[in-house]
Design a protein around this motif. Sequence first.
Motif, PDB file in Angstrom:
ATOM      1  N   LEU A 226       0.826  -1.209   0.000  1.00 15.88           N
ATOM      2  CA  LEU A 226       0.000   0.000   0.000  1.00 15.88           C
ATOM      3  C   LEU A 226       0.862   1.261   0.000  1.00 15.88           C
ATOM      4  O   LEU A 226       0.558   2.238  -0.684  1.00 15.88           O
ATOM      5  CB  LEU A 226      -0.921   0.015   1.229  1.00 15.88           C
ATOM      6  CG  LEU A 226      -2.233  -0.755   1.141  1.00 15.88           C
ATOM      7  CD1 LEU A 226      -2.979  -0.657   2.458  1.00 15.88           C
ATOM      8  CD2 LEU A 226      -3.107  -0.232   0.010  1.00 15.88           C
ATOM      9  N   ARG A 227       1.940   1.245   0.771  1.00 12.49           N
ATOM     10  CA  ARG A 227       2.815   2.420   0.829  1.00 12.49           C
ATOM     11  C   ARG A 227       3.364   2.767  -0.552  1.00 12.49           C
ATOM     12  O   ARG A 227       3.527   3.937  -0.898  1.00 12.49           O
ATOM     13  CB  ARG A 227       3.971   2.161   1.796  1.00 12.49           C
ATOM     14  CG  ARG A 227       3.600   2.354   3.251  1.00 12.49           C
ATOM     15  CD  ARG A 227       4.753   1.926   4.131  1.00 12.49           C
ATOM     16  NE  ARG A 227       4.620   2.453   5.480  1.00 12.49           N
ATOM     17  CZ  ARG A 227       5.297   1.990   6.519  1.00 12.49           C
ATOM     18  NH1 ARG A 227       6.156   0.990   6.362  1.00 12.49           N
ATOM     19  NH2 ARG A 227       5.126   2.505   7.719  1.00 12.49           N
ATOM     20  N   GLU A 228       3.643   1.746  -1.332  1.00 17.55           N
ATOM     21  CA  GLU A 228       4.171   1.977  -2.671  1.00 17.55           C
ATOM     22  C   GLU A 228       3.073   2.349  -3.657  1.00 17.55           C
ATOM     23  O   GLU A 228       3.309   3.096  -4.614  1.00 17.55           O
ATOM     24  CB  GLU A 228       4.899   0.718  -3.165  1.00 17.55           C
ATOM     25  CG  GLU A 228       6.147   0.377  -2.376  1.00 17.55           C
ATOM     26  CD  GLU A 228       6.819  -0.883  -2.884  1.00 17.55           C
ATOM     27  OE1 GLU A 228       6.298  -1.483  -3.855  1.00 17.55           O
ATOM     28  OE2 GLU A 228       7.854  -1.276  -2.316  1.00 17.55           O
ATOM     29  N   ARG A 229       1.876   1.844  -3.409  1.00 20.89           N
ATOM     30  CA  ARG A 229       0.805   1.993  -4.402  1.00 20.89           C
ATOM     31  C   ARG A 229      -0.031   3.247  -4.204  1.00 20.89           C
ATOM     32  O   ARG A 229      -0.469   3.868  -5.187  1.00 20.89           O
ATOM     33  CB  ARG A 229      -0.117   0.755  -4.360  1.00 20.89           C
ATOM     34  CG  ARG A 229      -1.256   0.790  -5.384  1.00 20.89           C
ATOM     35  CD  ARG A 229      -0.716   0.721  -6.788  1.00 20.89           C
ATOM     36  NE  ARG A 229      -1.773   0.851  -7.776  1.00 20.89           N
ATOM     37  CZ  ARG A 229      -2.228   2.012  -8.252  1.00 20.89           C
ATOM     38  NH1 ARG A 229      -1.738   3.153  -7.789  1.00 20.89           N
ATOM     39  NH2 ARG A 229      -3.164   2.027  -9.175  1.00 20.89           N
TER      40      ARG A 229
ATOM     41  N   GLY B 235     -14.254  -3.187  -4.629  1.00 22.57           N
ATOM     42  CA  GLY B 235     -13.612  -2.056  -3.979  1.00 22.57           C
ATOM     43  C   GLY B 235     -14.171  -0.732  -4.454  1.00 22.57           C
ATOM     44  O   GLY B 235     -14.430   0.174  -3.648  1.00 22.57           O
ATOM     45  N   ARG B 236     -14.374  -0.620  -5.761  1.00 25.19           N
ATOM     46  CA  ARG B 236     -14.939   0.617  -6.300  1.00 25.19           C
ATOM     47  C   ARG B 236     -16.320   0.878  -5.732  1.00 25.19           C
ATOM     48  O   ARG B 236     -16.644   1.999  -5.325  1.00 25.19           O
ATOM     49  CB  ARG B 236     -15.012   0.553  -7.827  1.00 25.19           C
ATOM     50  CG  ARG B 236     -15.484   1.859  -8.437  1.00 25.19           C
ATOM     51  CD  ARG B 236     -15.852   1.727  -9.909  1.00 25.19           C
ATOM     52  NE  ARG B 236     -16.176   3.033 -10.460  1.00 25.19           N
ATOM     53  CZ  ARG B 236     -17.343   3.657 -10.308  1.00 25.19           C
ATOM     54  NH1 ARG B 236     -18.311   3.086  -9.582  1.00 25.19           N
ATOM     55  NH2 ARG B 236     -17.551   4.850 -10.830  1.00 25.19           N
ATOM     56  N   LYS B 237     -17.164  -0.162  -5.692  1.00 19.47           N
ATOM     57  CA  LYS B 237     -18.527   0.013  -5.185  1.00 19.47           C
ATOM     58  C   LYS B 237     -18.514   0.424  -3.713  1.00 19.47           C
ATOM     59  O   LYS B 237     -19.299   1.295  -3.297  1.00 19.47           O
ATOM     60  CB  LYS B 237     -19.342  -1.263  -5.360  1.00 19.47           C
ATOM     61  CG  LYS B 237     -20.760  -1.158  -4.800  1.00 19.47           C
ATOM     62  CD  LYS B 237     -21.583  -2.393  -5.064  1.00 19.47           C
ATOM     63  CE  LYS B 237     -22.990  -2.231  -4.504  1.00 19.47           C
ATOM     64  NZ  LYS B 237     -23.861  -3.390  -4.809  1.00 19.47           N
TER      65      LYS B 237
ATOM     66  N   GLN C 205      -5.363  -6.498  -2.578  1.00 22.66           N
ATOM     67  CA  GLN C 205      -4.801  -5.671  -3.649  1.00 22.66           C
ATOM     68  C   GLN C 205      -5.882  -5.240  -4.635  1.00 22.66           C
ATOM     69  O   GLN C 205      -5.965  -4.073  -5.026  1.00 22.66           O
ATOM     70  CB  GLN C 205      -3.716  -6.452  -4.393  1.00 22.66           C
ATOM     71  CG  GLN C 205      -2.413  -6.600  -3.634  1.00 22.66           C
ATOM     72  CD  GLN C 205      -1.411  -7.412  -4.427  1.00 22.66           C
ATOM     73  OE1 GLN C 205      -1.697  -8.521  -4.870  1.00 22.66           O
ATOM     74  NE2 GLN C 205      -0.229  -6.855  -4.629  1.00 22.66           N
ATOM     75  N   GLY C 206      -6.704  -6.191  -5.049  1.00 23.32           N
ATOM     76  CA  GLY C 206      -7.753  -5.882  -6.014  1.00 23.32           C
ATOM     77  C   GLY C 206      -8.738  -4.853  -5.490  1.00 23.32           C
ATOM     78  O   GLY C 206      -9.151  -3.939  -6.217  1.00 23.32           O
ATOM     79  N   LEU C 207      -9.111  -4.967  -4.226  1.00 22.88           N
ATOM     80  CA  LEU C 207     -10.048  -4.014  -3.637  1.00 22.88           C
ATOM     81  C   LEU C 207      -9.496  -2.584  -3.712  1.00 22.88           C
ATOM     82  O   LEU C 207     -10.195  -1.643  -4.104  1.00 22.88           O
ATOM     83  CB  LEU C 207     -10.340  -4.393  -2.189  1.00 22.88           C
ATOM     84  CG  LEU C 207     -11.128  -5.691  -1.980  1.00 22.88           C
ATOM     85  CD1 LEU C 207     -11.099  -6.094  -0.507  1.00 22.88           C
ATOM     86  CD2 LEU C 207     -12.559  -5.555  -2.460  1.00 22.88           C
ATOM     87  N   TYR C 208      -8.246  -2.435  -3.333  1.00 27.37           N
ATOM     88  CA  TYR C 208      -7.635  -1.099  -3.373  1.00 27.37           C
ATOM     89  C   TYR C 208      -7.421  -0.612  -4.801  1.00 27.37           C
ATOM     90  O   TYR C 208      -7.553   0.582  -5.084  1.00 27.37           O
ATOM     91  CB  TYR C 208      -6.324  -1.079  -2.591  1.00 27.37           C
ATOM     92  CG  TYR C 208      -6.513  -0.678  -1.150  1.00 27.37           C
ATOM     93  CD1 TYR C 208      -6.445   0.656  -0.767  1.00 27.37           C
ATOM     94  CD2 TYR C 208      -6.771  -1.629  -0.173  1.00 27.37           C
ATOM     95  CE1 TYR C 208      -6.629   1.030   0.563  1.00 27.37           C
ATOM     96  CE2 TYR C 208      -6.950  -1.272   1.156  1.00 27.37           C
ATOM     97  CZ  TYR C 208      -6.876   0.070   1.510  1.00 27.37           C
ATOM     98  OH  TYR C 208      -7.061   0.442   2.826  1.00 27.37           O
ATOM     99  N   GLU C 209      -7.087  -1.524  -5.711  1.00 24.37           N
ATOM    100  CA  GLU C 209      -6.930  -1.116  -7.106  1.00 24.37           C
ATOM    101  C   GLU C 209      -8.246  -0.582  -7.673  1.00 24.37           C
ATOM    102  O   GLU C 209      -8.256   0.271  -8.567  1.00 24.37           O
ATOM    103  CB  GLU C 209      -6.437  -2.292  -7.955  1.00 24.37           C
ATOM    104  CG  GLU C 209      -5.022  -2.748  -7.655  1.00 24.37           C
ATOM    105  CD  GLU C 209      -3.956  -1.761  -8.109  1.00 24.37           C
ATOM    106  OE1 GLU C 209      -4.306  -0.674  -8.604  1.00 24.37           O
ATOM    107  OE2 GLU C 209      -2.763  -2.075  -7.950  1.00 24.37           O
TER     108      GLU C 209
ATOM    109  N   PRO D 162      -8.494   4.699  -8.347  1.00 22.78           N
ATOM    110  CA  PRO D 162      -8.896   5.644  -9.403  1.00 22.78           C
ATOM    111  C   PRO D 162     -10.051   6.547  -8.991  1.00 22.78           C
ATOM    112  O   PRO D 162     -10.086   7.731  -9.337  1.00 22.78           O
ATOM    113  CB  PRO D 162      -9.289   4.727 -10.568  1.00 22.78           C
ATOM    114  CG  PRO D 162      -8.563   3.455 -10.315  1.00 22.78           C
ATOM    115  CD  PRO D 162      -8.543   3.304  -8.837  1.00 22.78           C
ATOM    116  N   LEU D 163     -11.002   6.000  -8.243  1.00 24.61           N
ATOM    117  CA  LEU D 163     -12.137   6.799  -7.782  1.00 24.61           C
ATOM    118  C   LEU D 163     -11.688   7.825  -6.743  1.00 24.61           C
ATOM    119  O   LEU D 163     -12.143   8.970  -6.746  1.00 24.61           O
ATOM    120  CB  LEU D 163     -13.210   5.877  -7.200  1.00 24.61           C
ATOM    121  CG  LEU D 163     -14.630   6.443  -7.075  1.00 24.61           C
ATOM    122  CD1 LEU D 163     -15.191   6.823  -8.434  1.00 24.61           C
ATOM    123  CD2 LEU D 163     -15.547   5.415  -6.399  1.00 24.61           C
TER     124      LEU D 163
END
Length: 306
Positions: free
Chosen positions: A9-12, A62-64, A99-103, A107-108
């Motif tokens: 997360l720190r990197e992303r 994650g987006r929802k 990872q997928g949830l945060y990805e 963007p949102l």
Amino acid sequence: MELEFIDWLRERLPPHRLLRLGIGDDAAVLDLAGSPQCAITVDTLTDGVDFVLAQVDPRIVGRKALAANLSDLAAMAARPLAAVVSLVLPKENAFSIAQGLYEGMIPLAEKYDLALAGGDTNAWDGPLAVTVTLLGAVGPRGPLRRGGARPGDKILVTGSLGGSILQRHFTFEPRVAEAMTLSERYDLHAGMDISDGLSLDLSRLAKESGCGAVVDLSAVPISEDAETLARRSPDGPSALEHALGDGEDFELILAVAPQEAERMMAERPIETPLTVIGEFVADKGLWTKGENDSLRPLEPRGWRHG
């Protein structure tokens, strides 16, 4: 898994001007941008209720999860500031799911200039649960509340309604920009978002305001998805019934004085369609008009929690 995920997360996560101290400590430190009032909302999405993880990409989930909270802030006419996220992950593939949830969220968050400030993770033998807590800055007019509608006010809605199950419940755009623009330019008496169904949520707004609401059924904006569902099941709900009760549209309901509503409709200040669908009245309850303009009850339908 947790330490590895924190490093990722720190990197992303992108840097954010409001985040004074972020992921890695026991708490985040935020600059609330000088906001005198802070709106706080929280929502939890769970596998098997709000989505089926085996059938969808975690990025969509994650987006929802973030978008639903942004919609709550839009309903209050509050500007998003920061979010904290709590994940209860299934042990199998926990890291890749996280990872997928945060990805899906990042963007949102960037689109709405939102700081993802941290949160918590845990893993267990049960299903995925995602909890997002969001902080927002209340505007100079104060928060837009459910309790301010007055008899005579017009009922306005954004967008079109119904049929969200055909994917729009994942891909909807929270009406943050629309709410901020309308709140700045017009005198809005009350508002809320449509998460559980137009008729049910409108009845809640009317009850909170101590009045009733009369819906012009012919004016309700029906989505193409609602029309599609009605065609697929001729013996099932009509397109109008889908629009009234499906829920997860995440559009806005607004109460506006008649002259102000007329000005809004003339000026069309936002690209998203605005529709007048009725008015608030002194007679408590939810109504539509029958013969000779007599009021007849309209049953509130939608998703009831628990």
